[in-house]
Enzyme design. Structure first.
Site, PDB file in Angstrom:
ATOM      1  CG  HIS B  35      -2.180  -0.771   1.126  1.00 56.69           C
ATOM      2  ND1 HIS B  35      -2.112  -2.056   1.085  1.00 56.69           N
ATOM      3  CD2 HIS B  35      -3.403  -0.527   1.035  1.00 56.69           C
ATOM      4  CE1 HIS B  35      -3.344  -2.403   0.823  1.00 56.69           C
ATOM      5  NE2 HIS B  35      -4.205  -1.726   0.897  1.00 56.69           N
ATOM      6  CE  LYS B  99      -6.318 -11.845  10.732  1.00 55.54           C
ATOM      7  NZ  LYS B  99      -6.253 -11.266  12.054  1.00 55.54           N
TER       8      LYS B  99
END
Lengths: 272, 186
Positions: B35, B99
């Site tokens: 990222h 998650k």
């Protein structure tokens, strides 16, 4: 006993830890699956159980976060070891990383450069205890970061004994779904700053089905929170609360909470 | 239901929290470091070596042996809370798999174009069974967990919609109930 024996023992014990979940943990997960009524919770638990089976059958790590391997070594006093046992363990980790294989997780804390073999400065951690006899017991607890990141240590006030339970429950609530619930909540109470954390980590080596009344009471409250498997709701937030105590300074009350994911991987081997 | 890549906005908009989804096509793994590098590329006006628009970003750091994926469950998505809004600005449509859910800020930025899918945390062996092949790896200098892996998957799942494109968020609903219960307990 020589360097090679220890190195090979470490590879074997790591393989077992990553491909076979301990019997007590599996039992607790199966019971949770039977008890859950929430549909999404049941689906998550079913995936966990199917995953454990697949890992064993395919001989692959059950979780891709193969963690930092934390070692606990018990050395019989009659043993003569004329080699560097910590280096033998590190070498076992290097071999296991290639052979099993494990994900290389160890990075320099500042540059974030990966050593690519799961070893490095002061890693893997090795806790050494001297015991009676002539055996060497190596226990490994591969610790994933998802749950480790939600662990907390607090130097509480000596007058806050009654607030320990509250601290535990609040820590679990704040962690929510991030540490891969159903979790195991390991708590070190007392000792010193460093010992409290060690006590908590060592509590994870216990059989999770054997809890004291103190632990069961906290577990019940945690499971009434409704976080559920993966934080998506349900009554199974934790499988166990495991505490470990030490005397502490009259002026302090260290409490360390080490959160562990459902994959409470551990294995041991005894060498003679 | 089954989602195929490249994604279609109208299909993403149809999904509701709690729906079960299977994905067929391409997944790109991306964690913290990937990222950061994507953001760095955009800051310097550089094109990414892979196409994230209409794609599926998987918060995952796999165990890969040669070209075979052995274990590849999701990582904690919340670590990408501050980074994901940058990605969302750059795309018309995207899906995340992870998650533990993401922040309110991410949820807002997802509205009208993105969906968050939960795969069971720790179920690495199960996930690997649905990954047919490794098509490519980008930014391998970041190390195995942090590199961007391009996976070809077939019926990857079950994934459950945790946050939909309309601002519904299963995690924040659970969190509200947890906090209410916490107040009762303490």
């Amino acid at each position: 006993m020589n360097f090679e024996d220890v190195k090979n023992g470490v590879v074997e014990v790591l393989r077992k830890a990553h491909t076979e979940l301990p019997e007590d943990v599996l039992k607790a997960l199966k019971k949770a699956y039977e008890d859950e009524e929430n549909e999404i919770a049941k689906k998550n638990l079913e995936a966990i159980l199917r995953n454990v089976e697949a890992a064993k059958k395919l001989n692959v790590p059950m979780c891709q976060d193969t963690g930092i391997p934390v070692f606990f070594v018990e050395i019989g006093r009659e043993l003569k070891l004329d080699f560097d046992i910590k280096e033998a363990i590190a070498e076992g980790v290097r071999v296991a990383t290639k052979e099993i294989p494990l994900r290389p997780n160890a990075v320099h804390p500042l540059t974030r450069e990966n050593s690519n073999d799961n070893t490095g400065m002061n890693i893997p951690p090795v806790d050494v205890t001297l015991t009676e006899g002539d055996k060497l017991k190596i226990t490994v607890l591969p610790k994933g970061a998802g749950s480790e990141n939600l662990s907390v240590l607090k130097m509480m006030l000596p007058t806050e004994v009654k607030k320990i339970e509250r601290f535990i429950i609040e820590t679990v609530a704040a962690a929510g779904g991030k540490p891969c619930p159903p979790i195991i909540v390991a708590v070190g109470i007392g000792g010193t700053f460093d010992l409290a954390a060690k006590l908590a980590k060592k509590a994870l080596l216990r059989n999770i089905l054997q809890m004291t009344n103190f632990e069961l009471e906290i577990l019940e409250k945690i499971n009434s929170l409704g976080i559920g498997p993966m934080g998506m709701g349900g009554k199974t937030t934790a499988l166990a609360v495991l505490t470990n105590f030490a005397h502490c300074h009259t002026a302090s009350l260290p409490v360390a909470i080490n959160i562990q994911c459902w994959a409470n991987r551990r294995a041991e081997i005894v060498l003679r | 239901m089954e989602l195929k890549t490249p994604l279609k906005v109208e299909e993403i908009l149809k999904l509701k929290v709690g729906d079960e989804v299977y994905i067929t096509g391409t997944l790109y793994t991306a964690r913290d470091e990937a990222h950061m590098r994507m953001i760095e590329y955009w800051e310097h006006g550089k094109e990414l070596p892979f196409k994230i628009d209409y794609s599926v970003i998987y918060h995952c750091g796999p165990v890969v042996e040669k070209n075979r994926v052995l274990s590849a469950g999701p990582t904690t998505s919340a670590r990408m809370n501050k980074l994901a809004p940058h990605l969302l600005k750059k795309v018309q449509c995207i899906a995340f798999i992870g998650k533990g859910g993401m922040s309110g800020e991410v949820r807002e930025a997802m509205k009208g174009k993105a969906v968050y899918l939960a795969f069971t945390g720790g179920a690495g062996a199960l996930a690997a069974e649905r990954i047919k092949s490794v098509k490519k790896v980008y930014w391998e200098d970041l190390g195995m967990p942090e590199a961007v892996w391009e996976f070809e998957v077939e019926k990857f799942g079950p994934c459950i919609v945790g946050i939909d494109a309309h601002g519904n968020d299963l995690y924040s609903e659970v969190e509200k109930k947890v906090n209410a219960r916490l107040r009762e307990l303490l």
